[in-house]
Design a protein around this motif. Structure first.
Motif, PDB file in Angstrom:
ATOM      1  N   LEU A 367       0.800  -1.196  -0.083  1.00  0.00           N
ATOM      2  CA  LEU A 367      -0.034  -0.016  -0.115  1.00  0.00           C
ATOM      3  C   LEU A 367       0.929   1.279   0.072  1.00  0.00           C
ATOM      4  CD1 LEU A 367      -2.900   0.988   0.037  1.00  0.00           C
ATOM      5  CD2 LEU A 367      -2.885   0.874   2.449  1.00  0.00           C
ATOM      6  N   ARG A 370       2.145   1.923  -3.285  1.00  0.00           N
ATOM      7  CA  ARG A 370       1.221   1.923  -4.689  1.00  0.00           C
ATOM      8  C   ARG A 370       1.212   0.839  -5.369  1.00  0.00           C
ATOM      9  NH1 ARG A 370       0.139   5.359  -1.054  1.00  0.00           N
ATOM     10  NH2 ARG A 370      -1.005   7.556  -1.738  1.00  0.00           N
ATOM     11  N   ALA A 426      -7.354  -1.381  -7.445  1.00  0.00           N
ATOM     12  CA  ALA A 426      -5.912  -1.212  -7.392  1.00  0.00           C
ATOM     13  C   ALA A 426      -5.539   0.223  -8.413  1.00  0.00           C
ATOM     14  CB  ALA A 426      -5.155  -2.518  -8.173  1.00  0.00           C
ATOM     15  N   PRO A 427      -4.474   0.775  -8.018  1.00  0.00           N
ATOM     16  CA  PRO A 427      -4.068   1.876  -8.883  1.00  0.00           C
ATOM     17  C   PRO A 427      -3.802   1.418 -10.166  1.00  0.00           C
ATOM     18  CG  PRO A 427      -2.867   1.799  -6.791  1.00  0.00           C
ATOM     19  CD  PRO A 427      -3.612   0.735  -6.854  1.00  0.00           C
ATOM     20  N   GLU A 432       0.365   6.692  -9.690  1.00  0.00           N
ATOM     21  CA  GLU A 432      -0.654   7.242  -9.130  1.00  0.00           C
ATOM     22  C   GLU A 432      -0.576   8.287  -8.083  1.00  0.00           C
ATOM     23  OE1 GLU A 432      -4.495   5.735 -11.591  1.00  0.00           O
ATOM     24  OE2 GLU A 432      -4.257   5.242  -9.404  1.00  0.00           O
ATOM     25  N   THR A 435      -4.753   6.777  -3.847  1.00  0.00           N
ATOM     26  CA  THR A 435      -5.483   5.592  -4.310  1.00  0.00           C
ATOM     27  C   THR A 435      -6.929   6.124  -3.802  1.00  0.00           C
ATOM     28  OG1 THR A 435      -5.374   4.827  -1.701  1.00  0.00           O
ATOM     29  CG2 THR A 435      -3.828   3.971  -3.468  1.00  0.00           C
ATOM     30  N   GLU A 436      -8.044   5.179  -4.047  1.00  0.00           N
ATOM     31  CA  GLU A 436      -9.450   5.376  -3.656  1.00  0.00           C
ATOM     32  C   GLU A 436      -9.446   5.455  -2.151  1.00  0.00           C
ATOM     33  OE1 GLU A 436     -11.869   2.413  -4.933  1.00  0.00           O
ATOM     34  OE2 GLU A 436     -12.014   3.082  -7.093  1.00  0.00           O
ATOM     35  N   LYS A 437      -8.550   4.517  -1.455  1.00  0.00           N
ATOM     36  CA  LYS A 437      -8.696   4.465   0.000  1.00  0.00           C
ATOM     37  C   LYS A 437      -8.179   5.845   0.661  1.00  0.00           C
ATOM     38  CE  LYS A 437      -6.739   1.687   3.721  1.00  0.00           C
ATOM     39  NZ  LYS A 437      -8.188   1.088   4.081  1.00  0.00           N
TER      40      LYS A 437
END
Length: 586
Positions: A367, A370, A426-427, A432, A435-437
């Motif tokens: 994480l 990324r 996933a990226p 990127e 992330t969405e998170k």
């Protein structure tokens, strides 16, 4: 016909020797698909059955881009029956993926596979058994306010139909008599097969209010769809009451069949019913509104995990004491996991991986970096509790070591099958910015600091600029205090302060790159009410299925970014709705 208990026991049996079932599944797939062109370069030299280790070492990981040219050949009808491309089974149709970040859904081939049908049957019947043990059928109260949309069925150049996976089972229920006998949806089939999602949603509500005492449950594919529908109810209740009173839908519905079916369903003016609903809604207390309008409703059901988690508090507000039930981990590509405890909130929802649904691999995911940590995958027996992985699947229907783009966390085991939580998409690349998170967490903190209701949000990373820049688009609920013109100066000051907290919540990688000057100042734009509904219509226009639509969090479509920026520009004369965050200065 197995009982509910027997179906649940069958699920238990499958997870007790999961590694063995996984190897059997892989063996069955490869034995059946040995002749396909895709596998020949990698496995043709193998003598005898191929085990998991050999398969993973010889066949490369794949993505949609890797398969696109073959899928395109199939869609164009370029099929050699003596040398099949992806599957030895006949091609029935294509399913749209539910991805909406680019507004161009993927085409997933759907082959007529007996092995896949059996695996899918086990998954769906097991899921239905878990649900029915919790919510047993009731003969008199047996209809569902189901926000169901059959979506448009298109045809490829080669003559194959293209549709949402959720539309496929509806194609055999087009007659009225068959519909009423097999589908629990309260609405007439003409509403489900309508051509305008706003009109369909309104008519679903109207029909459910007409037969309010027969509604047992309320359903949608995703929590976002329920929130959109309940927001429509909140804004259009007076019109709905007027329509019940007159016995006629007031909307200018262009779909004549849909309009006629609703008029017939209403059965003339319903004055007393209209008065009852008007009294309830006029109180303007939308907390627990579902059981007030539908007193026999027992449950609300939709996927609430992943990017749907943001809608759960609002959904709970509408539901009150009505239980909210989560969904399973099923995708257009295959079934992945079953939710054994559907009453859990999204943060506690876990899925048991189904060892006979496909052959699963897990690519370790970092994480902080990324991205994935190398190209080596592990199988069921190799996953570690507490670790994150990107999921890859080998299916009965022509996908081999295919990266789904889903990040999951292994939280334990159910018997010997991994127990997972869905983390995020996933990226696309390791470069990127967020992330969405990260984005969801940051906007959640932002919303708490503003004490205002955020309806929707999304981000866009502009790599064309130097340094690159992150843009965040936020839509507040209509009527929000920040959008009131008379409070312009006060709102601007409060929002400037809150934008700093938004940036500070973007995650460590963002912060490091920001400090290094690799990322320019964060741009936050507050768009006018209804902007994200506009994205929905753009997505549907571009082929995305309404029934599977998920509002994008990470935008990659220039068309959508332009639409969002135009919305912010239109809104700016009313309020100062765009800020540039430069560290602690704005």
């Amino acid at each position: 016909m197995m009982t509910y208990d027997e179906l649940v026991r069958n699920l238990e049996d499958l997870t007790e020797n999961a590694a063995h079932h996984q190897l059997q599944t892989l063996h069955s797939i490869l034995q059946h698909q040995a002749s396909v062109s895709y596998l020949q370069p990698y496995l043709s030299a193998c003598d005898g059955p191929v085990d998991g280790a050999t398969f993973r070492s010889r066949v490369p990981l794949s993505s949609y881009d890797d398969c696109f040219h073959l899928i395109n050949q199939l869609a164009n009808g370029d099929i050699d029956h003596h040398q099949p491309l992806l599957s030895a089974d006949p091609l029935l149709c294509f399913f749209y993926s539910s991805g909406t970040s680019t507004m161009k859904p993927k085409l997933i081939p759907y082959f007529d596979s007996a092995l896949s049908r059996a695996a899918s049957y086990n998954a769906h019947q097991g899921s239905a058994a878990i649900f029915r043990k919790l919510v047993p059928p009731r003969p008199e109260v047996n209809k569902v306010l189901w926000f169901l949309y059959a979506d448009e069925v298109t045809t490829t150049r080669g003559g194959f139909k293209v549709m949402a996976a959720s539309t496929y089972p509806l194609q055999g229920n087009k007659s009225r008599s068959n519909w009423s006998q097999t589908i629990s949806c309260i609405s007439p089939r003409e509403v489900v097969f309508g051509t305008n999602i706003e009109h369909q949603m309104y008519c679903h509500l109207l029909c459910a209010l007409r037969n309010f005492d027969r509604i047992d449950g309320i359903r949608a594919a995703y929590a976002a769809g329920l929130i959109r529908a309940f927001s429509l109810l909140e804004s259009k209740w007076e019109k709905l009451c007027d329509d019940l009173e007159s016995g006629f839908p007031s909307l200018e519905i262009a779909d004549a069949a849909m309009k006629e079916s609703v008029v017939e369903f209403l059965g003339g003016p319903q004055v007393d019913l209209s008065r009852r609903i008007r009294e309830i809604c006029a109180e303007s207390n939308w907390g627990g509104i579902l059981s007030k309008l539908w007193p026999n409703v027992r449950y609300v059901k939709a996927v609430t995990t992943g990017s749907m988690k943001q809608y759960y508090p609002k959904l709970k507000h509408y539901a009150g004491d009505v239980m909210i039930l989560g969904g399973d981990y099923f995708a257009s590509e295959c079934c992945l996991g079953t939710n054994l405890d559907i009453q859990q909130p999204p943060e506690s929802t876990r899925f048991v991986m189904l060892p006979t649904a496909a052959y699963f691999e897990f690519l370790p995911f970092d994480l902080n970096e990324r991205g994935v940590a190398g190209e080596e995958t592990v199988d069921f027996s190799g996953v570690k509790v507490g670790k994150m992985y990107e999921v890859a699947v080998t299916t009965y229907r022509g996908l081999y070591r295919y990266r789904l783009g889903d990040i999951v966390s292994v939280v334990g085991f159910h018997n010997s099958s991994p127990l997972i939580e869905f983390v995020m998409r996933a990226p696309k690349t390791a470069g990127e910015i967020i992330t969405e998170k990260d984005l969801t967490s940051a906007v959640d903190s932002f919303q708490h600091s503003t004490a205002a209701e955020v309806v929707e949000f999304a981000s866009f990373s502009d790599y064309e600029l130097s340094p690159k820049q992150l843009k965040v688009f936020i839509e507040f609920r209509e009527g929000c205090v920040f959008l009131q013109e008379e409070k312009l100066k006060e709102s601007a000051g409060a929002l400037r302060s809150c934008c700093s907290s938004l940036e500070s919540g973007m995650g460590e990688i963002y912060k490091v790159q920001r400090d290094r000057g690799e990322i320019g100042p964060l741009v936050v734009s507050f768009v006018r009410s209804g902007t994200f509904d506009g994205i929905l219509h753009i997505a549907i226009k571009n082929g995305a299925p309404a029934s599977q639509y998920k509002p994008p969090k990470i935008i990659r479509s220039p068309e959508i970014v332009g639409f969002m920026e135009e919305s912010a520009e239109v809104a700016k004369p009313l309020v100062l709705l765009a800020f540039v965050c430069d560290g602690n200065k704005l």
